[in-house]
Design a protein around this motif. Sequence first.
Motif, PDB file in Angstrom:
ATOM      1  N   GLN A   1      -5.976   4.311   3.760  1.00  0.00           N
ATOM      2  CA  GLN A   1      -4.937   3.742   2.903  1.00  0.00           C
ATOM      3  C   GLN A   1      -3.559   3.878   3.545  1.00  0.00           C
ATOM      4  O   GLN A   1      -2.749   2.946   3.489  1.00  0.00           O
ATOM      5  CB  GLN A   1      -4.956   4.435   1.542  1.00  0.00           C
ATOM      6  CG  GLN A   1      -6.166   4.060   0.691  1.00  0.00           C
ATOM      7  CD  GLN A   1      -6.221   4.829  -0.613  1.00  0.00           C
ATOM      8  OE1 GLN A   1      -5.920   6.025  -0.656  1.00  0.00           O
ATOM      9  NE2 GLN A   1      -6.603   4.152  -1.682  1.00  0.00           N
TER      10      GLN A   1
ATOM     11  N   ALA B   1      -1.029   0.785   4.999  1.00  0.00           N
ATOM     12  CA  ALA B   1       0.384   0.641   4.609  1.00  0.00           C
ATOM     13  C   ALA B   1       1.325   0.622   5.802  1.00  0.00           C
ATOM     14  O   ALA B   1       2.391   0.000   5.731  1.00  0.00           O
ATOM     15  CB  ALA B   1       0.775   1.777   3.659  1.00  0.00           C
TER      16      ALA B   1
ATOM     17  N   ALA C   1      -9.261   1.377  -0.035  1.00  0.00           N
ATOM     18  CA  ALA C   1      -8.333   0.918   1.000  1.00  0.00           C
ATOM     19  C   ALA C   1      -8.447  -0.589   1.204  1.00  0.00           C
ATOM     20  O   ALA C   1      -7.448  -1.271   1.470  1.00  0.00           O
ATOM     21  CB  ALA C   1      -8.626   1.643   2.317  1.00  0.00           C
TER      22      ALA C   1
ATOM     23  N   ASP D   1      -6.420  -2.124  -1.326  1.00  0.00           N
ATOM     24  CA  ASP D   1      -4.999  -2.046  -0.971  1.00  0.00           C
ATOM     25  C   ASP D   1      -4.605  -3.154  -0.001  1.00  0.00           C
ATOM     26  O   ASP D   1      -3.503  -3.710  -0.078  1.00  0.00           O
ATOM     27  CB  ASP D   1      -4.685  -0.685  -0.346  1.00  0.00           C
ATOM     28  CG  ASP D   1      -4.628   0.425  -1.378  1.00  0.00           C
ATOM     29  OD1 ASP D   1      -4.567   0.114  -2.579  1.00  0.00           O
ATOM     30  OD2 ASP D   1      -4.652   1.605  -0.969  1.00  0.00           O
TER      31      ASP D   1
ATOM     32  N   ARG E   1      -4.112  -6.216  -2.004  1.00  0.00           N
ATOM     33  CA  ARG E   1      -2.820  -6.147  -2.690  1.00  0.00           C
ATOM     34  C   ARG E   1      -1.682  -6.474  -1.734  1.00  0.00           C
ATOM     35  O   ARG E   1      -0.728  -7.167  -2.095  1.00  0.00           O
ATOM     36  CB  ARG E   1      -2.614  -4.743  -3.265  1.00  0.00           C
ATOM     37  CG  ARG E   1      -3.552  -4.367  -4.401  1.00  0.00           C
ATOM     38  CD  ARG E   1      -3.216  -2.985  -4.944  1.00  0.00           C
ATOM     39  NE  ARG E   1      -4.047  -2.635  -6.074  1.00  0.00           N
ATOM     40  CZ  ARG E   1      -5.138  -1.859  -5.988  1.00  0.00           C
ATOM     41  NH1 ARG E   1      -5.477  -1.344  -4.819  1.00  0.00           N
ATOM     42  NH2 ARG E   1      -5.848  -1.588  -7.058  1.00  0.00           N
ATOM     43  N   GLN E   2      -1.790  -5.975  -0.531  1.00  0.00           N
ATOM     44  CA  GLN E   2      -0.758  -6.212   0.463  1.00  0.00           C
ATOM     45  C   GLN E   2      -0.671  -7.692   0.812  1.00  0.00           C
ATOM     46  O   GLN E   2       0.422  -8.265   0.891  1.00  0.00           O
ATOM     47  CB  GLN E   2      -1.066  -5.376   1.708  1.00  0.00           C
ATOM     48  CG  GLN E   2       0.065  -5.272   2.712  1.00  0.00           C
ATOM     49  CD  GLN E   2      -0.324  -4.380   3.879  1.00  0.00           C
ATOM     50  OE1 GLN E   2      -1.199  -4.708   4.666  1.00  0.00           O
ATOM     51  NE2 GLN E   2       0.331  -3.235   3.981  1.00  0.00           N
TER      52      GLN E   2
ATOM     53  N   ASP F   1      -0.539  -4.186 -10.199  1.00  0.00           N
ATOM     54  CA  ASP F   1      -1.400  -5.351  -9.926  1.00  0.00           C
ATOM     55  C   ASP F   1      -1.052  -6.548 -10.812  1.00  0.00           C
ATOM     56  O   ASP F   1      -0.864  -7.660 -10.293  1.00  0.00           O
ATOM     57  CB  ASP F   1      -2.870  -4.972 -10.090  1.00  0.00           C
ATOM     58  CG  ASP F   1      -3.355  -4.052  -8.971  1.00  0.00           C
ATOM     59  OD1 ASP F   1      -2.672  -3.975  -7.939  1.00  0.00           O
ATOM     60  OD2 ASP F   1      -4.413  -3.418  -9.136  1.00  0.00           O
TER      61      ASP F   1
END
Length: 704
Positions: free
Chosen positions: A249, A253, A275, A278, A281-282, A315
């Motif tokens: 994770q 990032a 992860a 994530d 989401r990114q 989210d």
Amino acid sequence: MSVKAFGQLTLVAAVSTFIVMEALSPPREPTVDAITTGSISATNPPPRARQDPIVVSQAMPEELPVETQLSAPAAAARRSTDSVDESALRYFARQGDTRRLDAEIARLKAIYPNWQPPSDPLAPEDYSDPELDRMWALFSDGRYADVRAAIADRRAKEPDWVAPDALVQLLDQADARIRLTNASDAKQWNAVVEIAAGTPSLLTCDYVDALWRVAEAFASTARIDRAEDVYTYILTNCENPNERVATVQKAVALLPQAEADKLFSFERGNEFQAARDDRIRQRVGKIAETEEGAADAADLTRLEALATTGSEAADPQVLGWYYYRREKPSIALEWFDKARARDPESAKSAEGYTLTLNDLERYAEAETIGYDWIESSEDNLAAYLGSVVGLLSIDPPVKVSESVLDRIVAVVVKARNPEAGEQLGWYAYNLNQTRTAERWFATVLKWAPDYEPAAFGLATTLLALKDKAGANEIIRAWSDRSERIANILKPVKADLRGPRYVVDAPTYDREGEVVAAPVRRSTAPAPVKSTASARCGGSGPVNTLSPAAALPRGWCLMDLNRPVEAAAAFEIALRSSDAGTRSDAAYGASLANLRSGVTDKAAVAAAAAPQTEKQRTELTVSILTQQALAMYGEGRYNETILALDARNQYAQEQNDLLVLRGFAYLNLRRYADAKRIFQAAAGTGSPDAIRGLAEVQAAQNGLR
């Protein structure tokens, strides 16, 4: 603990130091031994080719004694095992602190490779030292300064007493860990790397947090490959499931997508799903920041599932912005509503909710919601002012309570916002509070001297107040900058319309005095539904846009009824090399100029690029209509009829234009033609046509 496990721990402690070595030294030819320049572990992927070797320290001489190389096994092997300090190991065993026990065994194995741990660390020792046990207890509690104080006190009392090496080394290590953490928190990245290089015992799986901080230091100083090495080292050697997931994770990032994606190859089973989420989401979040592009359908589906089942606001907030910027306000509103329910204190969710209500033209709700957040940020204030502009520009005016008007006025005055101040002026004007309207327009011009809509409003109100001198002053000042102000004294199409409608709403002047009687509305304002910062891609100057970006800006400004600005955007879009873009831009420029009353420019814009048949017809009809109205306003009645005749070749003459034709005939003394036209239009109930028939009769009787 098995021999195999000891071997793995020894490898971890010995080679983790080399993660940071390359970044600390200038490039030179490799002259150190294989373990210094080798890969992180035997199970790692092959090392990438590097221009500079991994060396031990800065300013290193060409040849080094083996003993000076950090963690060199040959040097460690020669160390005697006779004096191994096992006091820390036995203390941690007595306390049941297995994590520290394993870490201490690994540390001792790294220093003394031939040493073997006692088969029973809990076996009674030949002596007891309660005061030393108290020091170890203080160490276990993290009270390192107290430990050092206790050591100093005992030395003062017992000059021959020597603190155990293990205790001193662990204290030094703890101090280094604290310094590394503080440097990382302060974003002193070079210091982080230097501390890590000087304290290799920190760079093991027992101190994953230190490894994470070293990786962040590398990533933050553009040494992505070294950061990737650290994360790879952790995933290759460390077993704690939570730490492994957290490692990926953190890498997601900090690292570019290509480097971060490599780390998923170390996954065991499905351990990195969090992860992977994530990463989704990114990706969606990055697309949601702009109006360009579209997210992958699978990414959206997964993120929507996470937003539905999760408990965090992030989210649904990302999804709200994604759909808002793709002009799907109904969907966006649902997600923003969910985000606000989960985090009622989120200013960003409130901003998105307010802007989405503006898009749905639910301005009263937006004003109510947005007002509570005006102090949170400039973006929240802009969203609220967009609600105010939309609310006040509704046609016909809506009833706004005195308390709401009071707070609107207070915010607008404090923000000195021209668009909202202008709409307060029109709101007062349309409720027959002409003097109040005049003051608002004059105030807005003080805030923004080049704001043309306020100048137009001021000229309009001065004329309504019969202040021709004041109006002429505005006209002279603006005639070369605004065609509509220059032509404000000429008759316009609205003069030929039917009776005014009545608005049942209370009115207020700026001092709060209520006028209870309903009022009749006169000229309608040019409504603006939201501020430029809330819509149309921001408030940047139009002349800084590319042709591709200028085209959607122009259409957005048209939706906001800001044709002057829209025309400027379309003119930039006309420079595009793409034929389709130029065609759309020419069409938009023509419509914008027509809406602004600039007929000549509309005709020029229409010819600037090829149009579809439908677009050509629509523009021709609009241009001829505007020309007929302009000719009539200038008293050029024959040309008015010619323009109307030309228009009839493309579209049927609507009722108000029939009336216009009738008055043109009347002014040309073609009474029979005028009577015929007025009779046809009067059959539809047109009051202007009925008045025209009366004027024809009076003219024929010599009374006109």
